[in-house]
Design a protein around this motif. Structure first.
Motif, PDB file in Angstrom:
ATOM      1  N   THR A   1      42.446  86.384 138.124  1.00 48.21           N
ATOM      2  CA  THR A   1      43.323  85.986 137.020  1.00 48.21           C
ATOM      3  C   THR A   1      43.652  84.500 137.201  1.00 48.21           C
ATOM      4  O   THR A   1      43.124  83.848 138.099  1.00 48.21           O
ATOM      5  N   PHE A   2      44.518  83.976 136.342  1.00 43.76           N
ATOM      6  CA  PHE A   2      44.831  82.537 136.407  1.00 43.76           C
ATOM      7  C   PHE A   2      46.088  82.242 137.216  1.00 43.76           C
ATOM      8  O   PHE A   2      46.143  81.309 138.001  1.00 43.76           O
ATOM      9  N   ARG A   3      47.137  83.074 137.012  1.00 42.74           N
ATOM     10  CA  ARG A   3      48.451  82.675 137.522  1.00 42.74           C
ATOM     11  C   ARG A   3      48.930  83.486 138.722  1.00 42.74           C
ATOM     12  O   ARG A   3      50.056  83.275 139.181  1.00 42.74           O
ATOM     13  N   ALA A   4      48.093  84.381 139.251  1.00 41.75           N
ATOM     14  CA  ALA A   4      48.471  85.092 140.476  1.00 41.75           C
ATOM     15  C   ALA A   4      48.462  84.099 141.630  1.00 41.75           C
ATOM     16  O   ALA A   4      47.943  82.982 141.492  1.00 41.75           O
ATOM     17  N   SER A   5      49.020  84.505 142.783  1.00 40.57           N
ATOM     18  CA  SER A   5      49.093  83.555 143.913  1.00 40.57           C
ATOM     19  C   SER A   5      47.689  83.159 144.385  1.00 40.57           C
ATOM     20  O   SER A   5      47.506  82.075 144.937  1.00 40.57           O
TER      21      SER A   5
END
Ligand code: OAD
Length: 240
Positions: free
Chosen positions: A28-32
């Motif tokens: 994904t884009f915004r996971a850690s």
């Protein structure tokens, strides 16, 4: 005279984001550990970044395109369930994805809009001509339409650019009876605003996501869990 009235199945608009492809092995884009933690948006996802360093941008999208061809990357149960919904639901189903992977079409979805573009396509900056493309792209790749190197770019909607097929999306949202948002953090507009448009049109709104999002309170119903579990059972309910 007896007149038969039939109750029409409400049309459905579904919005998907990176969360639906996470269990297929796409970050994904915004996971850690997400893409935007290792790459700067301004450098790889804006027209200005591309003008400044096209090789870096090509490298970023080449790597992601290559990953799609890895045999380990396959549609998961959530992609398959949405294709099954489209096949078996008696009303209209439109799937709008923010994802640039091709897992929805590989699962069998047909009524599909890639509002942020597609990794397997490129376009010419001079003519706008779109081409299918399954290999690496570089600054020396030559365009079939203008026969010049350097004009080809990934067919990806970057920040500051207009997402694709918006008129068609808004028309469907304004006519839908059910709006379902799956696996998206709701951080990027205009997609993040679709829930309000559907609501104004009188639609029921449902969010299926791993975690609560900043948009959760706007939905009539918000369920938390993995897409591969939530989506098939939600589709079963809709079809029963
Ligand atoms: P994000 O990375 O912002 O959000 C992914 C969402 O999926 C998060 O809310 C997660 O909690 C959820 N999620 C993760 N794993 C999941 C799972 N297995 N099942 C269900 N949900 C899960 O990605 P997007 O919302 O898609 O645009 O990002 C929107 C846009 O921002 C992208 O299209 C991309 C990006 O910048 C461009 O590059 C133009």
């Amino acid at each position: 005279m007896l007149v038969m009235t039939s109750i029409k199945a409400p049309s459905i608009v579904i919005l998907t984001g990176a969360g639906i492809s996470a269990e297929s092995g796409i970050q994904t884009f915004r996971a850690s550990d997400g893409l935007w933690h290792n790459h700067r948006i301004e450098e790889v996802a804006t027209p200005e970044g591309f003008a400044q360093n096209p090789s870096l941008v090509h490298e970023f999208y080449n790597a992601r395109r290559k990953q799609l061809h890895d045999p380990a990357i396959q549609p998961n149960a959530a992609h398959l369930a949405l294709a099954r919904l489209e096949r078996n639901y008696p009303g209209k189903v439109l799937l709008v994805t923010q994802n640039v992977d091709n897992l929805h079409e590989r699962a069998g979805s047909k009524q599909l809009i890639h509002m942020h573009g597609e990794l397997n396509k490129i376009h010419c900056q001079q003519t706008g001509q779109v081409y299918n493309w399954d290999r690496d792209l570089s600054t020396t790749s030559t365009c079939q339409c203008c026969h010049q190197a350097g004009n080809l770019r990934p067919h990806i909607v970057w920040f500051g650019e207009m997402p694709l097929q918006m008129e068609e999306i808004y028309r469907a949202l304004m006519a839908c009876g059910l709006f379902i948002s799956i696996g998206t953090s709701g951080q990027v507009y205009p997609a993040a605003g679709f829930v309000q448009i559907a609501q104004q049109a009188g639609a029921r709104t449902v969010e299926l996501n791993l975690d609560p999002t900043s948009n959760s309170a706007m939905f009539d119903e918000s369920l938390n869990g993995t897409a591969s579990q939530l989506v098939p059972s939600y589709v079963d309910q809709l079809l029963s």
